[in-house]
Write a protein that holds these residues in place. Structure first.
Motif, short mmCIF file in Angstrom:
data_model
loop_
_atom_site.label_atom_id
_atom_site.label_comp_id
_atom_site.label_asym_id
_atom_site.label_seq_id
_atom_site.Cartn_x
_atom_site.Cartn_y
_atom_site.Cartn_z
N ARG A 124 -65.12 -7.49 17.08
CA ARG A 124 -64.62 -7.26 18.46
C ARG A 124 -63.81 -8.30 18.94
O ARG A 124 -64.58 -9.49 19.09
CB ARG A 124 -65.66 -6.83 19.31
N VAL B 112 -62.25 -12.48 31.44
CA VAL B 112 -62.07 -11.42 32.16
C VAL B 112 -61.21 -10.51 30.78
O VAL B 112 -60.22 -11.05 30.39
CB VAL B 112 -61.32 -11.36 33.36
N LEU B 113 -61.83 -9.23 30.36
CA LEU B 113 -61.03 -8.73 29.43
C LEU B 113 -60.85 -7.34 29.74
O LEU B 113 -61.64 -6.49 30.55
CB LEU B 113 -62.10 -8.53 28.31
N VAL B 114 -59.51 -7.00 29.94
CA VAL B 114 -59.14 -5.72 30.30
C VAL B 114 -58.55 -4.84 29.12
O VAL B 114 -57.99 -5.39 28.35
CB VAL B 114 -57.91 -5.90 31.33
N GLY B 115 -58.94 -3.49 29.04
CA GLY B 115 -58.12 -2.87 28.12
C GLY B 115 -59.45 -2.62 26.77
O GLY B 115 -60.48 -3.41 26.95
N TYR C 273 -58.16 -14.70 30.60
CA TYR C 273 -58.00 -13.35 30.87
C TYR C 273 -57.21 -12.70 29.68
O TYR C 273 -56.15 -13.26 29.47
CB TYR C 273 -56.87 -13.07 32.07
N GLU D 145 -55.74 -9.07 28.14
CA GLU D 145 -55.29 -7.93 28.40
C GLU D 145 -55.01 -7.05 27.02
O GLU D 145 -53.96 -7.27 26.33
CB GLU D 145 -54.29 -7.58 29.18
N GLU E 253 -53.48 -4.11 25.35
CA GLU E 253 -52.51 -2.86 25.39
C GLU E 253 -52.49 -2.27 23.94
O GLU E 253 -52.70 -2.73 22.97
CB GLU E 253 -51.34 -3.06 25.99
#
Lengths: 248, 440
Positions: B292, B315-318, B355, B357, B359
């Motif tokens: 991962r 910070v991880l988004v998605g 950070y 992200e 997508e």
């Protein structure tokens, strides 16, 4: 929660020219932590250059509580300006305090809540924000930053930690461009998304304003709008978000 | 071993307030009803062809004795209430005999079954009482060796001896025989052609049920013991894992902190590393850094935290579930790590933000510090770390890297990697879609 549909009302903070100290209340079940925060906030003289350029206000810790029942009782009596709220407590936690104060205080409560927690699990954070907290910071925050966050919350602004900004982006990012039933309510505008991205990247409000060529006030308005949308966005959105993360 | 009681309260036979076997008291405690009411129901059910006795016997056989029920103590003056209930039962029976007059066949069947049940129960409990009361109170180690066939043997051999064993089976068998003979004698005169076959079937059925009645408590109790043993073992395992974790990590860290109390940076580093470990242990789903992206980034951030004594806010988004960690994503992680190392080494700050992200078609990673900063035009030529490890590495894998910095303003390293594209096609994509236009 209609009483706090007040996106960015900073007049209160500026109207009072030489303001009285901000009354702060601490809710945390760890006495050691309460003592630490009290000492740090009390011993802290506000720096001359406040982040948003406002006149810094002194902080006065008027009380503290270690249980939900005690916290609710004292908050309703003392009516502090800002409550620092722990998320996890043995008998229900911050959310129970928030809801009880909202319920028993009626619409008249001007008390604002700032979540201050060691947990940064998504469900804790989002849950507290949805219940009506004005911001969320972790316990590793420095005392200057904490003081600044308290002042900002007292002014009616929202305070987002980078991690919270990340959670919010996640919550709203499921389908960025797909039309939903009520786009006004549930979706973030491109600008708000940009502001959140920069927040998540570790930018301060001042730096965001510079980056996007807007004023700090505008940044604060965007952030307050995000908070309002987060509280009002529908349950469907939340459950899908939770399911995506295998939280339920 | 008081980690957690079983989530749903179990039904037990009560030891404390019992008249006979404690069934009624146990049920009353479980349901929150007065004991008297439960007893009255049992007595009332007597009227229905002995259903009360039958039910009582079944509960008696099936329910374990409450392990937390205090001393094995019957209610004082137990003869008087027993007599009272016996009288009440008699009244019910007489009343029923006087008012209702239904088929004698079913009545006899019911009473005989009840008789068999009670007989089997008495003999069973008289001999195995010691074993049954000891067993639930027994802890893990005692039952630990009794897996599989051993438990079977154990249940049989812990009886008080061969005599009791014989007594039980002879007595049970005798009761069954009596019951069956009685039934056959009762039904035989009715028999005709087809009725005779029916009687034969009934006969076989009764024999089977008699055997089942005698052996059911044994089976039931063995399964109960096995279940309890398994639960205890799971609890024990969880506790052991937790204890090992606390011992290996937390206690050692605390000891090290005590010994390095005067060195602030060491204490900070140790505490931070321990916080990270515990946090991962408590909140994060276990993900391997080789599977991962989030785990890989967090591992890199953790290494840098330990090496340079800084805090990295990740910070991880998605969702990174579909991204996988191939060569290209590994290059991205390595570049991000290098950016973190640079921040830790040169920026002179306590906190660095990372950070990421994800997508569907690209990954962006931003490493940002608010440290001293530098002038990129002066350094880009000479510094191998930035050019080779960050910019060059990203470009080799079809992504791009950009470093924004100026003295006093801190530094931000922006990494961009397209997904689901071969490096060859991605190089053209780099020029077409500069990631910075999308975000800033």
């Amino acid at each position: 929660m209609s009483e706090q549909g007040d996106p960015g009302v900073p007049e209160t903070g500026e109207a009072a020219a030489q303001p009285a100290p901000l009354r702060v209340f601490l809710v945390d079940d760890h006495a050691m932590f309460r003592a630490g925060v009290r000492a740090e906030l009390g011993g802290q003289r506000p720096p001359d250059t406040s982040e948003s350029g406002r006149e810094p206000i002194e902080l006065d810790v008027v009380g503290e509580a270690s249980t939900v029942a005690e916290a609710v009782r004292q908050i309703l009596v003392l009516r502090p300006d800002v409550v620092l709220l722990d998320v996890h407590m043995p008998d229900g936690g911050g959310r129970a305090v928030l809801e009880a104060v909202r319920r028993e205080g009626g619409g008249a409560t001007a008390v604002r809540f700032l979540a201050l927690s060691v947990s940064d699990a998504a469900e804790d954070v989002i849950g507290l924000i949805r219940a009506g907290a004005r911001g969320y910071v972790t316990k590793s925050i420095s005392s200057q930053e904490l003081a600044a966050a308290i002042r900002r919350v007292a002014d009616g602004d929202a305070v987002f930690s980078p991690r919270l900004a990340g959670f919010v982006l996640d919550a709203f990012a499921a389908r960025p461009d797909a039309p939903v039933a009520d786009p006004e309510l549930d979706q973030l505008t491109t600008r708000e998304r940009e502001v959140l991205r920069l927040l998540a990247r570790g930018y301060a409000y001042k730096e965001i304003a510079k980056e996007l060529f807007i004023s700090i006030k505008t940044v604060e308005t965007h952030v307050s709008n995000v908070l309002r949308k987060l509280q009002m966005s529908n349950r469907y959105e939340l459950s899908r978000w939770a399911a995506d993360r295998r939280l339920v | 071993m008081d980690i957690a009681a079983s989530p749903s309260p179990r039904l037990y036979r009560s030891r404390e307030h019992r008249l006979a076997a404690g069934v009624a008291a146990g049920i009353a405690a479980h349901l929150g009803l007065p004991v008297l009411a439960v007893r009255a129901v049992f007595v009332g059910l007597l009227g229905f062809n002995g259903l009360g006795v039958l039910l009582y016997a079944i509960f008696w056989a099936v329910l374990p004795v409450d392990p937390a029920g205090g001393p094995d103590r019957a209610e004082s003056r137990r003869v008087l209430p027993l007599l009272g209930f016996a009288g009440l039962a008699l009244v019910v029976l007489v009343f029923r005999a006087l008012t209702v007059d239904d088929q004698p066949a079913t009545a006899a069947l019911g009473w005989l079954t009840a008789l068999i049940a009670v007989g089997a129960g008495i003999i069973w409990h008289q001999t195995s009482g010691a074993a049954t009361t000891r067993r639930p109170a027994g802890s893990g180690p005692e039952l630990g060796n009794g897996a599989g066939g051993n438990a079977w043997l154990g249940a049989v051999l812990t009886e008080t001896g061969r005599r009791a064993y014989l007594l039980r089976f002879i007595g049970g068998g005798g009761l069954i025989a009596v019951g069956m003979i009685g039934l056959v004698a009762f039904f035989a005169p009715v028999g005709g052609g087809i009725a005779a076959t029916m009687n034969g079937l009934l006969f076989a059925l009764l024999a089977l049920s008699g055997v089942a009645l005698v052996s059911a408590p044994l089976l039931w109790r063995i399964f109960g013991a096995l279940r309890e043993e398994r639960e205890a073992r799971i609890r024990e395992q969880e506790r052991a894992e937790f204890a090992a974790m606390v011992h290996d990590e937390v206690l050692h860290t605390l000891a090290l902190i005590q010994r390095n109390a005067e060195s602030g940076s060491t204490v900070y580093r140790l505490a931070r590393a321990q916080e990270r470990t515990l946090r991962n242990w408590l909140y994060k789903p276990t993900g391997s850094p080789s599977e991962r992206l989030s785990a890989a980034l967090e591992q890199a951030a953790g290494e840098v935290e330990d090496a340079y004594g800084i805090t990295v806010e990740v910070v991880l988004v998605g969702s990174d579930a579909e991204v996988g960690v191939g060569d290209r994503v590994q290059a991205l992680v390595a570049a991000a790590r290098e950016a973190l190392v640079n921040a830790g080494r040169h920026a002179q700050v306590a906190t660095v933000s990372l950070y990421a992200e994800v997508e569907p078609d690209q990954v962006n990673v931003f490493v940002r510090d608010r440290g001293v900063g530098f002038d990129p035009t002066q350094i880009n030529g000479g510094r191998h770390g930035v050019r080779g490890s960050i910019v060059g590495r990203m470009e080799r894998h079809g992504g791009s890297a950009k470093i924004i910095s100026s003295a006093g303003e801190g530094t931000e390293v922006r990494l961009w990697l397209p997904l689901r594209a071969t490096p060859a096609t991605a190089t053209t994509g780099t020029a077409a879609a500069d990631p910075e236009e999308g975000t800033a």
